[in-house]
Design a protein around this motif. Structure first.
Motif, short mmCIF file in Angstrom:
data_model
loop_
_atom_site.label_atom_id
_atom_site.label_comp_id
_atom_site.label_asym_id
_atom_site.label_seq_id
_atom_site.Cartn_x
_atom_site.Cartn_y
_atom_site.Cartn_z
N ASP A 28 -19.90 54.54 -8.99
CA ASP A 28 -19.77 55.62 -9.96
C ASP A 28 -18.57 56.51 -9.68
O ASP A 28 -18.13 57.26 -10.56
CB ASP A 28 -21.04 56.48 -9.96
N ILE A 29 -18.03 56.43 -8.45
CA ILE A 29 -16.88 57.28 -8.13
C ILE A 29 -15.57 56.70 -8.65
O ILE A 29 -14.55 57.37 -8.66
CB ILE A 29 -16.77 57.52 -6.60
N VAL A 30 -15.60 55.45 -9.07
CA VAL A 30 -14.39 54.79 -9.58
C VAL A 30 -14.04 55.36 -10.95
O VAL A 30 -14.85 55.35 -11.87
CB VAL A 30 -14.58 53.26 -9.67
N LYS A 31 -12.82 55.85 -11.08
CA LYS A 31 -12.36 56.45 -12.34
C LYS A 31 -11.23 55.66 -12.99
O LYS A 31 -10.97 55.83 -14.18
CB LYS A 31 -11.91 57.89 -12.10
N GLU A 32 -10.54 54.85 -12.19
CA GLU A 32 -9.39 54.12 -12.73
C GLU A 32 -9.39 52.69 -12.18
O GLU A 32 -9.65 52.48 -11.00
CB GLU A 32 -8.09 54.82 -12.37
N VAL A 33 -9.09 51.74 -13.05
CA VAL A 33 -9.09 50.32 -12.67
C VAL A 33 -7.83 49.65 -13.22
O VAL A 33 -7.46 49.86 -14.37
CB VAL A 33 -10.33 49.60 -13.22
N SER A 34 -7.19 48.87 -12.38
CA SER A 34 -6.08 48.03 -12.84
C SER A 34 -6.45 46.57 -12.61
O SER A 34 -6.94 46.21 -11.54
CB SER A 34 -4.78 48.37 -12.09
N LEU A 35 -6.20 45.76 -13.61
CA LEU A 35 -6.52 44.33 -13.54
C LEU A 35 -5.27 43.51 -13.80
O LEU A 35 -4.46 43.86 -14.67
CB LEU A 35 -7.59 43.98 -14.58
N PHE A 36 -5.12 42.44 -13.04
CA PHE A 36 -3.98 41.54 -13.20
C PHE A 36 -4.49 40.16 -13.59
O PHE A 36 -5.50 39.68 -13.08
CB PHE A 36 -3.19 41.45 -11.89
N SER A 37 -3.77 39.52 -14.51
CA SER A 37 -4.15 38.18 -14.94
C SER A 37 -2.92 37.44 -15.43
O SER A 37 -1.83 38.01 -15.53
CB SER A 37 -5.20 38.25 -16.06
N ASP A 38 -3.10 36.16 -15.78
CA ASP A 38 -1.99 35.42 -16.37
C ASP A 38 -1.90 35.76 -17.86
O ASP A 38 -2.62 36.65 -18.34
CB ASP A 38 -2.16 33.92 -16.14
N THR A 39 -1.06 35.06 -18.58
CA THR A 39 -0.80 35.43 -19.97
C THR A 39 -1.46 34.48 -20.96
O THR A 39 -1.00 34.33 -22.09
CB THR A 39 0.72 35.44 -20.23
N CYS A 40 -2.54 33.83 -20.57
CA CYS A 40 -3.23 32.90 -21.47
C CYS A 40 -3.79 33.67 -22.68
O CYS A 40 -4.68 34.50 -22.55
CB CYS A 40 -4.36 32.20 -20.73
#
Length: 213
Positions: free
Chosen positions: A119-131
């Motif tokens: 619950d303390i998480v306020k920001e998330v960054s996700l990395f993926s390919d370009t499919c």
């Protein structure tokens, strides 16, 4: 580069600019990934992770001749790898009877992963390919909008690695799974889940989840 060396005049200049832009995008995405990894190590309100769909797995897997040439059941495994220690790793697994491998299935798995965050998480960054059919589309973008509107996460960022240069932590997961399976015969989906656990024996095996879509 072979095509560039054979080109002449304006065509060569155009190809050179495209190549330089390609390298610049590759370096930019890698720098962004490393910066987010460093931040995730010190900021508990920030999580950085990467995700990818593993190559199609199969049931059955055996050295028996008739099994090898028979029709196989396709199994899909979306892996998520968190950048900061202890580098939590998740496997969301289903077979072709439960769903396909399009944006709806990928989005459902990503939503399940978000539910595991603190619950303390306020920001998330996700990395993926370009499919485009799986990651880079309006449906996954709409999912991130839904997440910031309905959960404790306030900011989501989705970064696409440059095509041909999408080396991520999930690649090591896929390699470990394939290595763990090398001498194991597979006859049902639950055996694949056991292989996933064997691929990372020193971590909590409850992180492997079967997702029925």
């Amino acid at each position: 580069m072979q095509v560039l060396s054979k080109a002449k005049g304006e065509e060569k200049d155009k190809l050179k600019k495209e190549y330089e832009a390609h390298i610049k995008r590759k370096e930019g995405s890698n720098i962004s990934k490393e910066d987010d990894k460093k931040r995730a190590n010190i900021d508990k309100t920030f999580v950085s992770a990467n995700f990818d769909l593993q190559k199609v797995l199969q049931i059955s897997v055996s050295d028996a001749g008739p099994v090898y040439y028979s029709r196989k059941l396709c199994v899909y495994n979306l892996t998520v790898y968190e950048a900061a220690p202890p580098n939590k790793a998740f496997c969301f697994t289903w077979n072709e009877c439960n769903g396909k491998r399009g944006s709806n299935e990928i989005g459902s798995c990503i939503l399940e992963w978000f539910k595991t965050s603190s619950d303390i998480v306020k920001e998330v960054s996700l990395f993926s390919d370009t499919c485009g059919g799986q990651d880079r589309n309006q449906f996954v973008a709409a999912l991130f909008l839904f997440i910031v509107q309905t959960t404790h996460v306030e900011v989501t960022e989705h970064v696409f690695m440059e095509k041909g240069h999408s080396e991520m932590g999930v690649d090591s997961m896929h390699s470990a799974i394939e290595y763990a399976q090398r001498d194991i015969f597979i006859y049902c989906l639950s055996q694949w889940l056991t292989v996933f656990a064997l691929a990372r024996p020193n971590h909590n095996r409850n992180k492997n989840k079967e997702k029925n879509l």
